[in-house]
Structure formats: structure tokens, C-alpha cells
Design a protein around this motif. Structure first.
Motif, PDB file in Angstrom:
ATOM      1  N   GLN A  51       0.763  -1.236   0.198  1.00  0.00           N
ATOM      2  CA  GLN A  51      -0.018  -0.065  -0.135  1.00  0.00           C
ATOM      3  C   GLN A  51       0.820   1.198  -0.028  1.00  0.00           C
ATOM      4  O   GLN A  51       0.645   2.180  -0.717  1.00  0.00           O
TER       5      GLN A  51
ATOM      6  N   ALA B 263       2.076   1.629  -3.499  1.00  0.00           N
ATOM      7  CA  ALA B 263       1.302   2.062  -4.261  1.00  0.00           C
ATOM      8  C   ALA B 263       1.000   3.601  -4.060  1.00  0.00           C
ATOM      9  O   ALA B 263       0.591   4.378  -5.112  1.00  0.00           O
ATOM     10  N   ALA B 264       1.075   3.840  -2.846  1.00  0.00           N
ATOM     11  CA  ALA B 264       0.575   5.381  -2.665  1.00  0.00           C
ATOM     12  C   ALA B 264       1.884   6.389  -3.085  1.00  0.00           C
ATOM     13  O   ALA B 264       1.583   7.281  -3.823  1.00  0.00           O
TER      14      ALA B 264
ATOM     15  N   LEU C 139      -0.350   9.724  -3.551  1.00  0.00           N
ATOM     16  CA  LEU C 139      -1.035   9.574  -2.421  1.00  0.00           C
ATOM     17  C   LEU C 139      -0.202   9.617  -1.105  1.00  0.00           C
ATOM     18  O   LEU C 139       0.995   9.431  -1.242  1.00  0.00           O
TER      19      LEU C 139
ATOM     20  N   TRP D  88       0.947   4.740   6.055  1.00  0.00           N
ATOM     21  CA  TRP D  88       1.020   3.310   6.213  1.00  0.00           C
ATOM     22  C   TRP D  88       2.288   3.149   7.222  1.00  0.00           C
ATOM     23  O   TRP D  88       2.739   1.896   7.398  1.00  0.00           O
TER      24      TRP D  88
ATOM     25  N   ILE E  46      -9.319   3.445   2.496  1.00  0.00           N
ATOM     26  CA  ILE E  46      -8.355   3.922   1.611  1.00  0.00           C
ATOM     27  C   ILE E  46      -7.421   2.961   1.194  1.00  0.00           C
ATOM     28  O   ILE E  46      -6.868   2.028   1.980  1.00  0.00           O
ATOM     29  N   SER E  47      -7.235   2.654  -0.137  1.00  0.00           N
ATOM     30  CA  SER E  47      -6.408   1.624  -0.525  1.00  0.00           C
ATOM     31  C   SER E  47      -5.565   2.056  -2.001  1.00  0.00           C
ATOM     32  O   SER E  47      -6.139   1.935  -2.950  1.00  0.00           O
ATOM     33  N   PRO E  48      -4.446   2.566  -1.837  1.00  0.00           N
ATOM     34  CA  PRO E  48      -3.881   2.919  -3.137  1.00  0.00           C
ATOM     35  C   PRO E  48      -3.773   2.063  -4.271  1.00  0.00           C
ATOM     36  O   PRO E  48      -3.710   2.060  -5.276  1.00  0.00           O
ATOM     37  N   MET E  49      -3.391   0.535  -3.617  1.00  0.00           N
ATOM     38  CA  MET E  49      -3.461  -0.438  -4.568  1.00  0.00           C
ATOM     39  C   MET E  49      -4.698  -0.674  -5.499  1.00  0.00           C
ATOM     40  O   MET E  49      -4.701  -1.089  -6.473  1.00  0.00           O
ATOM     41  N   ARG E  50      -5.813  -0.321  -5.025  1.00  0.00           N
ATOM     42  CA  ARG E  50      -7.072  -0.173  -5.692  1.00  0.00           C
ATOM     43  C   ARG E  50      -7.251   1.267  -6.168  1.00  0.00           C
ATOM     44  O   ARG E  50      -8.477   1.322  -6.710  1.00  0.00           O
TER      45      ARG E  50
ATOM     46  N   GLY F 229      -8.359   6.756  -2.813  1.00  0.00           N
ATOM     47  CA  GLY F 229      -7.599   7.692  -1.933  1.00  0.00           C
ATOM     48  C   GLY F 229      -8.822   8.306  -1.018  1.00  0.00           C
ATOM     49  O   GLY F 229      -9.978   7.940  -1.287  1.00  0.00           O
TER      50      GLY F 229
END
Lengths: 346, 197
Positions: free
Chosen positions: A156, A159-160, A165, A170, B111-115, B118
Motif C-alpha cells: 500500500q 502504491a501510494a 497519495l 502506512w 483508503i487503498s492506493p493498490m485499488r 484515496g
């Protein structure tokens, strides 16, 4: 641990298989690419083995949707039936009919010697991290759980970073769980450092074999250092410090083994790491792990031969593969794998 | 023997539902096929009616068939507490406990940046508008990695508004034996222990 009965359906290239396996030495022969290693891998997974980075969908036969593996395992407290079914990217385990987690299957477990174990010495840090993670997952129930939460938080944050983001959301979880992973690894590597010199010498290795962790961050500093690196990490697109970047440094007679060991030396070092795995699992579960050896002849050069044969003869059940095993007189069962079909030979 | 195409289609549609794997979908499809026609028609009616009548509550983003949901429009509920959850189903779970008399706010995700999710994709701005000084916001997102990060984000946004913010406790399931608790839960439950004397 021993395996008494094996069932495979829809698994990799292997045809539907039902096998009774005796104690002692089981010899699997066959030409390359016929499925010997797949058979060994199935036994390893059923015995609670951990293969980091394994892609589950690769285990399902081409064109199929479900792979099913089952075994009757002989554990210290009696026979136990384990089943693994893999479908739609998920793995379901059950033990004696009750859904189970991976670690509950691993009592005693199995140790797998394979040709690409040389990667433990010559390969990228990831190969050695996988060794530590797989071993710790089997020694400590907590390690496996903390590792999976940590890895999720890491995916995560990465990915952020790439999506622009906020990565800081995290970091508390990364530093909390990361610090615990580092502490547990340190404990294991201290024990390794005590045992490795003798294990290595017993397998015929020359020069003192030493192991130590090379860490990218101190556990107590992880939160602060993650915060300090946000900008740099954003530019690189991933998290550059933490246990996922650490390495296990192996050195032989004071020189880094990755750079300076010969092929023969590297084989003995890799074999020492597997032997250490076997010793630690035996201690932890008061049970001899099943020993699996892929391409036996690769391990049997003169300097290691006697020690390896002694290891085999003192292990309750051993499964070995090679293209030709007719020279191995001790085999209690001979199997031949041909085009995915497993046949018992007289 | 091949599967008839309308049956295969039914199985495919059912297996798209969350929590339904190929095997369950097959079992459901054969079950439906074995039912009298009026039973199946009734199920189809109920599905369509639910889709027609239900919508998001404009205040808490729970699901309702009224203008404002039953909880938001109930004067007996304590307006000084807002419990923040991920999904409408979580409201039902907390209501079943019978322990909570305040209001809710449903984020509609985590919140899940992988998906690609935001904070802007969630109902967070609407939550911040509902918060006035003195209100207690109870963060009841789940204890997954994403639920924790979402809770952290909300803390950062809510504290400057003068809200009192609390997080649901980590603990052991009631009625569960200690030896079966997973390691991380057990660790958290120990860390969050309460003094009794």
C-alpha cells in the motif's frame, strides 16, 4: 514427519495420482521435464513447506480450474489427513477435516534441497530473505502473521508513492511490524551464527562459515527513517529501507561468500543452510523433518557424499529425484515419472 | 455432458457476487432451478424492488428506503456520538449488539492506493461537515491494514476540528479460547489490557 499416502488432481503437469509411500528412501527417476520436481514440490507443500513468491495459479494444470492435493501425514502424535485445494487465486487448507492455517500443518515439516539452492549464496538478497522468511514462518507462528500484515502495508505504501497519495498513513504499521520482523530475524541469525561453523565443518566445508544480518534500518529508528525518506522513495517509486531490503551476509574464512566462494564451496554453504533448517525444525517440533532432494547426483560429489548419505540414513523418510537412480541400492520404493504419469517400478 | 447455456449464464452471474465461489454459485443455481416458478419470480421481484426503493441516506450514507434513514431521523438517538464504519453492513452488525445509541457515518470503503482509492473517493468530506466541537467520533473501521490507515487519516482530519476521537478497542473474541486466538490479536489484546484493581 513422514508422508504415507499422496493424492494429486489437476496439479501442474501431473496426471491424477494416488500413491502409498513407505518409510525409508523413495527414489523418483525420469527424464527432465517429465514432472519429478513437481511431484517433490507437491510433497513439500503438503508437509507445510513455505515457498515465498509462489504463484498459486501456476500450480493448476493448464486448462484446469482447481488443483487438489492431499496426504496422510505421520506426525509425532499419529496420522493426520491434510488437504490443499487451490482455485481462483486462493488456497484452502484443511487438517483432519477442519479448516487450518498454513503453520498448523508444519510440525516437523520438510526440508527441500534443490539445484537452485546455489542462489542462496550467489543470488540477489531476495533469495536469502526468502530463506529467512520461510524458515521463521515455520519456526514462529507470530512471524508469518506479522510478515503478511507488513507486506500488505508495504504494497500500500509503494502504491501510494506511485499514485501521489500520502505514504505516511502506512508508516506506523510498517514500523511497528517491521521492527518486530527485524527483532525475530536477529534472534534466528544469532542462533545460526552459533550453529553454522560446526554444521559447515561436518559437511566437509573448509574455512569458518559465518552469517550476519545486513540491515537498512535499526528497528527503533524505522518510523523516523521512513518519514525522512518520503521524497527519495517517491522519486524511486518504492520503499527503500526496512526488513524487505535487508540481506543475510554469508562469509567464508572472513571473505564475502557471494563474491569469493567457488562453486564447490557455494554448494557446501547452501547445503549447510538446508542442514541448519533441518536441525532447527527438528528442535522446534521434536520430530525429524521429511527430507526431499531434487537431483541427488548434483549433491553427491566426493567431498560431501559420505556426510549427505549419513544424513539420509538417519532420516526416517527421504524422497530423492534424478534422471537415473539405479545406482541407489537402498531405495524402498522406486517411482518413474514420464509425461506427468507416476508409475511404481518393481 | 455440457452445461446448458442458460444454466451456465446463471452460474456465471451468481459467482460474480461477493463471497460466492464457483462451487457455491453452482449449488445456488441448481437450487433455484429446483424451486417452483412463483418462488423464483418472487425472488426476482424482491431483488428489483430493493434496487428500486433503496438509496443512500444523504446524511450517513447508510442504505434506506426513506428520505432520511431510520437511525438519522430517530430523535431518541444520541447526536453527540458518530460511529464511523466502512460499509452499510457494519451498521447492522453494531446495531445487533444493542450497545450503541448514537449515530453512524458510512465511509463506503477504505483508503487503498493498490485499488486506486484515496481519501477523496470516500464519504469523508461529508463526515467532516457533520462534526461540531464536543461530538465524539468513534472510529470503527476494521483492523485490517487498510482500516487502520483510514482510521489514522481520519484522526488527522478530525482532531483539528475539536472533535473527541476514539478508536474501538482491540481484543479477544468473547467465548473464544485464548489458545486459538491468532498471535497478532493476542499481542494487541495484551497491549490494550485494562487495569481491574
Amino acid at each position: 514427519m513422514q508422508i504415507r499416502h499422496l493424492t494429486l488432481q489437476g496439479y501442474r503437469n501431473l496426471a491424477r495420482t494416488e500413491l502409498d509411500l513407505p518409510p525409508g528412501l523413495v527414489a523418483i527417476s525420469g527424464d527432465n521435464g517429465q514432472g519429478k520436481t513437481n511431484l517433490l514440490e507437491a510433497v513439500y507443500l503438503l508437509a507445510g513447506g513455505v515457498l515465498p513468491g509462489l504463484r498459486l495459479d501456476a500450480l493448476i494444470a493448464r486448462g484446469g480450474q482447481v488443483a487438489f492435493l492431499a496426504a496422510d501425514l505421520l506426525l509425532p502424535d499419529g496420522l493426520s489427513r491434510v488437504e490443499i485445494s487451490i482455485a481462483a487465486g486462493r488456497r484452502r487448507l484443511s487438517q483432519d477435516g477442519v479448516p487450518a492455517r498454513r503453520y498448523q500443518l508444519s510440525a516437523g515439516g520438510a526440508v527441500w534441497l534443490r539445484p537452485d539452492d546455489l542462489e542462496l549464496v550467489y543470488g540477489a538478497p531476495q533469495a536469502r530473505r526468502h530463506y529467512l522468511d520461510a524458515l521463521l514462518t515455520r519456526l514462529s507462528r507470530r512471524y508469518g502473521q506479522v510478515l503478511s500484515v507488513f507486506e500488505r502495508a508495504l504494497l500500500q505504501r509503494n502504491a501510494a508513492l506511485r499514485a501521489g497519495l500520502d505514504p505516511s498513513l502506512w508508516e506506523p504499521q510498517l514500523s511497528l511490524h517491521g521492527a518486530e520482523l527485524i527483532e525475530l530475524r536477529r534472534r534466528l541469525v544469532r542462533r545460526m551464527a552459533e550453529l553454522l561453523p560446526d554444521v559447515h565443518a561436518e559437511l566437509g566445508g573448509r574455512g569458518q562459515l559465518a552469517a550476519q544480518l545486513q540491515e537498512t534500518s535499526d528497528p527503533g529508528e524505522l518510523a523516523r527513517e521512513l518519514a525522512a525518506r518520503r521524497e527519495q522513495d517517491r522519486q524511486r517509486g518504492f520503499t527503500t529501507i526496512g526488513p524487505q531490503r535487508d540481506d543475510l551476509l554469508l562469509s567464508l574464512a572472513g571473505a564475502p561468500a557471494q563474491a569469493f566462494s567457488s562453486r564447490g564451496e557455494a554448494r557446501t554453504i547452501a547445503l549447510s543452510l538446508r542442514r541448519l533448517e533441518w536441525i532447527l525444525l527438528s528442535e522446534r517440533y521434536a520430530d525429524s523433518p521429511l527430507l526431499l532432494i531434487d537431483e541427488l547426483s548434483g549433491e553427491l560429489d566426493r567431498s560431501r557424499r559420505d556426510r549427505l548419505l549419513q544424513w539420509i540414513s538417519t532420516t526416517p523418510q527421504v524422497v530423492v529425484t534424478d534422471t537415473d537412480l539405479s545406482g541407489i541400492a537402498q531405495a524402498c520404493l522406486r517411482l518413474r515419472v514420464d509425461g506427468g504419469r507416476v508409475e511404481v517400478q518393481e | 455432458m455440457g452445461t446448458p447455456s442458460s444454466l451456465a449464464q446463471l452460474i456465471r452471474e451468481l459467482s460474480r457476487l461477493p463471497g460466492i465461489g464457483p462451487k457455491s454459485a453452482q449449488r445456488l443455481a441448481y437450487y433455484l432451478f429446483g424451486q417452483p416458478e412463483q418462488e423464483v419470480a418472487r425472488l426476482a421481484e424482491v431483488l428489483l424492488a430493493a434496487k428500486r426503493d433503496l438509496h443512500d441516506c444523504p446524511r450517513c450514507f447508510g442504505v434506506t428506503d426513506r428520505e432520511l434513514c431510520e437511525i438519522c431521523s430517530d430523535p431518541q438517538r444520541d447526536a453527540a456520538q458518530i460511529c464511523v464504519v466502512e460499509e452499510p453492513g457494519d451498521v447492522l452488525a453494531i446495531e445487533r449488539s444493542g450497545e450503541y445509541r448514537g449515530l453512524y457515518h458510512v465511509l463506503r470503503g477504505v483508503i487503498s492506493p493498490m485499488r486506486g482509492v484515496g481519501p477523496g473517493s470516500l464519504r469523508i468530506a461529508a463526515l467532516l461537515e457533520r462534526v461540531v466541537p464536543g461530538v465524539e467520533v468513534i472510529l470503527a473501521t476494521s483492523t485490517t491494514v487498510e482500516g487502520e490507515a483510514t482510521s489514522l487519516y481520519l484522526q488527522q482530519e478530525l482532531v483539528p476540528l475539536g472533535a473527541r476521537v476514539s478508536r474501538i478497542a482491540y481484543g479477544l473474541p468473547v467465548g473464544g479460547a485464548l489458545e486459538y486466538a491468532d498471535e497478532v490479536t493476542l499481542g494487541r489484546a495484551l497491549a490494550g489490557r485494562q487495569v481491574v484493581s
